[in-house]
Design a protein around this motif. Structure first.
Motif, PDB file in Angstrom:
ATOM      1  N   GLY A  85       5.289  22.516 -17.886  1.00 32.91           N
ATOM      2  CA  GLY A  85       6.326  22.164 -18.852  1.00 32.91           C
ATOM      3  C   GLY A  85       7.701  22.671 -18.468  1.00 32.91           C
ATOM      4  N   GLN A  86       8.703  22.100 -19.143  1.00 33.39           N
ATOM      5  CA  GLN A  86      10.095  22.371 -18.803  1.00 33.39           C
ATOM      6  C   GLN A  86      10.465  23.839 -18.956  1.00 33.39           C
ATOM      7  OE1 GLN A  86      12.883  19.943 -20.953  1.00 33.39           O
ATOM      8  NE2 GLN A  86      14.671  21.027 -20.179  1.00 33.39           N
ATOM      9  N   SER A  87       9.838  24.546 -19.892  1.00 35.76           N
ATOM     10  CA  SER A  87      10.236  25.947 -20.124  1.00 35.76           C
ATOM     11  C   SER A  87       9.649  26.899 -19.086  1.00 35.76           C
ATOM     12  CB  SER A  87       9.799  26.392 -21.520  1.00 35.76           C
ATOM     13  OG  SER A  87       8.386  26.476 -21.608  1.00 35.76           O
ATOM     14  N   LEU A  88       8.772  26.403 -18.216  1.00 34.99           N
ATOM     15  CA  LEU A  88       8.130  27.263 -17.218  1.00 34.99           C
ATOM     16  C   LEU A  88       9.099  27.559 -16.071  1.00 34.99           C
ATOM     17  CD1 LEU A  88       5.335  28.534 -16.456  1.00 34.99           C
ATOM     18  CD2 LEU A  88       4.946  26.479 -15.084  1.00 34.99           C
ATOM     19  N   HIS A  89       9.356  28.843 -15.842  1.00 34.62           N
ATOM     20  CA  HIS A  89      10.241  29.224 -14.736  1.00 34.62           C
ATOM     21  C   HIS A  89      10.033  30.709 -14.435  1.00 34.62           C
ATOM     22  CE1 HIS A  89      12.584  30.377 -18.299  1.00 34.62           C
ATOM     23  NE2 HIS A  89      13.215  31.236 -17.538  1.00 34.62           N
ATOM     24  N   THR A  90      10.723  31.187 -13.420  1.00 31.67           N
ATOM     25  CA  THR A  90      10.605  32.594 -13.045  1.00 31.67           C
ATOM     26  C   THR A  90      11.901  33.340 -13.340  1.00 31.67           C
ATOM     27  OG1 THR A  90      11.199  31.964 -10.773  1.00 31.67           O
ATOM     28  CG2 THR A  90       8.864  32.282 -11.262  1.00 31.67           C
ATOM     29  N   ALA A  91      11.745  34.654 -13.546  1.00 25.81           N
ATOM     30  CA  ALA A  91      12.893  35.530 -13.779  1.00 25.81           C
ATOM     31  C   ALA A  91      12.628  36.855 -13.072  1.00 25.81           C
ATOM     32  CB  ALA A  91      13.111  35.758 -15.279  1.00 25.81           C
ATOM     33  N   ASP A 209       6.646  19.062  -7.050  1.00 27.53           N
ATOM     34  CA  ASP A 209       5.741  18.223  -7.833  1.00 27.53           C
ATOM     35  C   ASP A 209       6.572  17.333  -8.754  1.00 27.53           C
ATOM     36  OD1 ASP A 209       3.683  17.086  -9.248  1.00 27.53           O
ATOM     37  OD2 ASP A 209       3.208  18.889 -10.406  1.00 27.53           O
ATOM     38  N   ILE A 210       6.653  16.040  -8.410  1.00 25.51           N
ATOM     39  CA  ILE A 210       7.452  15.090  -9.190  1.00 25.51           C
ATOM     40  C   ILE A 210       6.540  14.387 -10.187  1.00 25.51           C
ATOM     41  CG2 ILE A 210       9.040  13.138  -9.118  1.00 25.51           C
ATOM     42  CD1 ILE A 210       9.624  13.840  -6.216  1.00 25.51           C
ATOM     43  N   GLY A 211       6.658  14.758 -11.446  1.00 23.78           N
ATOM     44  CA  GLY A 211       5.851  14.149 -12.486  1.00 23.78           C
ATOM     45  C   GLY A 211       6.596  13.043 -13.195  1.00 23.78           C
ATOM     46  N   ALA A 212       6.098  12.674 -14.370  1.00 26.19           N
ATOM     47  CA  ALA A 212       6.724  11.592 -15.117  1.00 26.19           C
ATOM     48  C   ALA A 212       8.062  12.014 -15.720  1.00 26.19           C
ATOM     49  CB  ALA A 212       5.775  11.121 -16.220  1.00 26.19           C
ATOM     50  N   GLU A 213       8.099  13.224 -16.292  1.00 28.71           N
ATOM     51  CA  GLU A 213       9.323  13.657 -16.973  1.00 28.71           C
ATOM     52  C   GLU A 213       9.879  14.966 -16.443  1.00 28.71           C
ATOM     53  OE1 GLU A 213       8.504  13.740 -21.151  1.00 28.71           O
ATOM     54  OE2 GLU A 213       8.442  11.554 -21.325  1.00 28.71           O
ATOM     55  N   THR A 215      10.124  17.751 -12.812  1.00 28.46           N
ATOM     56  CA  THR A 215       9.897  18.031 -11.388  1.00 28.46           C
ATOM     57  C   THR A 215       9.867  19.545 -11.226  1.00 28.46           C
ATOM     58  OG1 THR A 215      10.949  15.993 -10.621  1.00 28.46           O
ATOM     59  CG2 THR A 215      10.831  17.819  -9.061  1.00 28.46           C
ATOM     60  N   THR A 216       8.772  20.045 -10.677  1.00 30.17           N
ATOM     61  CA  THR A 216       8.604  21.485 -10.512  1.00 30.17           C
ATOM     62  C   THR A 216       8.777  21.865  -9.053  1.00 30.17           C
ATOM     63  OG1 THR A 216       7.051  21.545 -12.360  1.00 30.17           O
ATOM     64  CG2 THR A 216       7.059  23.440 -10.886  1.00 30.17           C
ATOM     65  N   ARG A 226       8.486  33.067  -4.455  1.00 25.58           N
ATOM     66  CA  ARG A 226       9.852  33.590  -4.534  1.00 25.58           C
ATOM     67  C   ARG A 226      10.689  32.933  -5.626  1.00 25.58           C
ATOM     68  NH1 ARG A 226       9.430  38.287  -1.721  1.00 25.58           N
ATOM     69  NH2 ARG A 226       8.556  37.943   0.364  1.00 25.58           N
ATOM     70  N   HIS A 227      10.312  31.715  -6.007  1.00 30.16           N
ATOM     71  CA  HIS A 227      11.129  31.005  -6.999  1.00 30.16           C
ATOM     72  C   HIS A 227      10.284  29.882  -7.586  1.00 30.16           C
ATOM     73  CE1 HIS A 227      14.668  29.498  -9.028  1.00 30.16           C
ATOM     74  NE2 HIS A 227      14.601  28.330  -8.421  1.00 30.16           N
ATOM     75  N   LEU A 228      10.375  29.706  -8.899  1.00 28.19           N
ATOM     76  CA  LEU A 228       9.673  28.625  -9.577  1.00 28.19           C
ATOM     77  C   LEU A 228      10.550  28.119 -10.708  1.00 28.19           C
ATOM     78  CD1 LEU A 228       7.034  26.956 -10.145  1.00 28.19           C
ATOM     79  CD2 LEU A 228       6.342  28.820 -11.657  1.00 28.19           C
ATOM     80  N   VAL A 229      10.743  26.809 -10.762  1.00 27.72           N
ATOM     81  CA  VAL A 229      11.578  26.233 -11.808  1.00 27.72           C
ATOM     82  C   VAL A 229      11.069  24.827 -12.119  1.00 27.72           C
ATOM     83  CG1 VAL A 229      13.265  25.219 -10.220  1.00 27.72           C
ATOM     84  CG2 VAL A 229      13.962  25.828 -12.558  1.00 27.72           C
ATOM     85  N   THR A 230      11.226  24.414 -13.368  1.00 31.43           N
ATOM     86  CA  THR A 230      10.861  23.063 -13.784  1.00 31.43           C
ATOM     87  C   THR A 230      12.110  22.329 -14.239  1.00 31.43           C
ATOM     88  OG1 THR A 230       8.687  23.852 -14.507  1.00 31.43           O
ATOM     89  CG2 THR A 230       9.389  21.699 -15.297  1.00 31.43           C
TER      90      THR A 230
END
Length: 442
Positions: A85-91, A209-213, A215-216, A226-230
């Motif tokens: 989901g869009q809120s998934l990311h790293t800090a 990973d390019i999904g329907a709505e 991209t991660t 090292r980095h993760l973002v949606t």
């Protein structure tokens, strides 16, 4: 039909365009045999990887579960589920511990640093997992500080966080569908585990990973995340552009996009005079269609490179970029990725289809890249997901019990109204009626 077995494992991927369920069986050598795959195309149930409509999502999961049960002849009681989901990311976060004198670092010290890191609070967010980056002791850095003497240690962590409601909504949908969750797995990390060899993650690589709505983007170096973002962009943005600009239904726009669209316009491969038929006896030129699709993919690619370029990760991607997801099926995507940043085209590749490389029963369609995420989740499953079906009550017993309770109620009411009455009255007639129903049922 497959008999109920304790080693049947099940995984669900909740995507924005479809919910997918896959069932398999882990063999003695650790490999997985795919027994069944099912999917439900959805619209408006999940938005950008986050559950939007609880009821619609629950119903889709239930239908998949029921079809898997029917195909396999089992009763699925629980499953592994991916979280994205869009809120998934790293800090990033740092934790420092100073000592009065030099002392040897122990596992207890490392655990204390991790506990302090996990105690960090993010507004409306929660920590799903932690990727330790390095430990600094004086001017030296190491991935394993245990046994090293120092008077100061600094732990650097990459916290994987997401909105708190993300887990709650998934658990609600699965529970309402009659399924327990064995474990919530972070989908992009499971995809990376399944698609990226350790050698590539050590030398440096990115998974897109390019999904329907959404991209991660996940970046690895030295075998560490090292980095993760949606990003809130995906294949549906291209479909929506076509539908709006050419007044098409979304289903038709999706079909035209997949059949004729490209991620990069190539003049030598394009027939500027070719017309593509669409609804209402209208046409669109191949050139116009490709310019629409490539324009939106340019935006997606530019945003991905912007994430890769942060902290100069681009220079560390010795093993390149791996593309996956339903949106990665677009023609010319790898070439478009390489061209935008003058990157080595040989280092841009489309991920293999996991289903096509796995042992599957004959009825499983192993031709789609869209199931990669669900298969990756299944590959991490270890516990059986099949249980005993609940015993269904006998209809005759329900009728007899219901009538008996009704008769007792009526009898009690008659006694209250006329305790001395010995007339047969309504109670007698009700008993006769009950006996007649039982006889008819027999």
């Amino acid at each position: 039909m497959v008999a109920a077995e304790n080693n049947i494992i099940v995984a669900f991927e909740l995507g924005s365009s479809a919910i997918r369920g896959v069932a398999g069986k882990r063999e003695a050598d650790g490999s997985i045999q795919i027994l069944a795959v099912e999917q439900e195309r959805i619209s408006g149930s999940i938005r950008r990887g986050t559950v939007y409509n609880i009821n619609k999502t629950t119903n889709a999961i239930t239908r998949i579960k029921d079809r898997l049960n029917e195909r396999l002849g089992v009763y699925i009681t629980r499953a592994y589920v991916g979280i994205a989901g869009q809120s998934l990311h790293t800090a990033g976060n740092k934790v420092i511990r100073a000592c009065e004198t030099k002392e040897k670092m122990t596992q207890e010290v490392v655990d204390m640093l991790m506990d302090e890191n996990r105690a960090v609070e993010y507004p409306d967010r929660e920590i799903l997992d932690v990727a330790p980056q390095e430990y600094r002791l004086g001017i030296d850095s190491t991935a394993d500080p245990i046994g090293i003497q120092a008077d100061r240690i600094e732990g650097r962590y990459l916290n994987i966080i997401a909105r708190k409601s993300l887990q709650e909504d998934i658990r609600t949908c699965m529970r309402d569908a009659g399924l327990d969750i064995v474990e919530l797995l972070i989908t992009p990390l499971e995809l990376a585990k399944a698609l990226l060899p350790d050698t590539e993650k050590r030398s440096g690589c990115a998974l897109v990973d390019i999904g329907a709505e959404t991209t991660t983007v996940a970046i690895f170096t030295k075998n560490i995340l090292r980095h993760l973002v949606t990003l809130p962009l995906g294949g549906n943005n291209v479909t929506t552009d076509l539908a709006n600009l050419k007044k098409m239904e979304m289903d038709e726009a999706e079909s035209v996009k997949l059949k004729f669209g490209v991620a990069q316009v190539s003049a030598d491969k394009m027939d500027s005079n070719r017309q593509i038929h669409i609804s209402s006896n209208r046409n669109i030129s191949e050139e116009e269609l490709q310019r629409i699709t490539s324009a939106r993919y340019d935006e997606i690619i530019a945003n991905v490179w912007n994430q890769i370029g942060k902290d100069k990760w681009q220079n560390d991607l010795l093993s390149g970029v791996t593309l996956t997801g339903g949106g990665a099926a677009m023609q010319g995507l790898a070439e478009a990725f390489a061209k935008m940043k003058n990157f080595d085209p040989a280092k841009i590749k489309i991920a293999k289809q996991l289903l096509s490389s796995m042992q599957c029963v004959p009825s499983v369609d192993n031709s789609t890249i869209g199931f990669n995420a669900a298969i990756a989740l299944l590959m991490s499953a270890t516990e059986g997901c099949v249980g005993e079906a609940p015993v269904q009550p006998d209809p005759e017993e329900i009728i007899e019990e219901t009538l008996s309770e009704a008769a007792e109620t009526v009898q009690a009411e008659e006694r209250e109204e006329n305790p001395k009455s010995k007339k047969r009255g309504i109670f007698g007639r009700l008993v006769d009626f009950a006996k007649g129903m039982v006889e008819d049922e027999e």
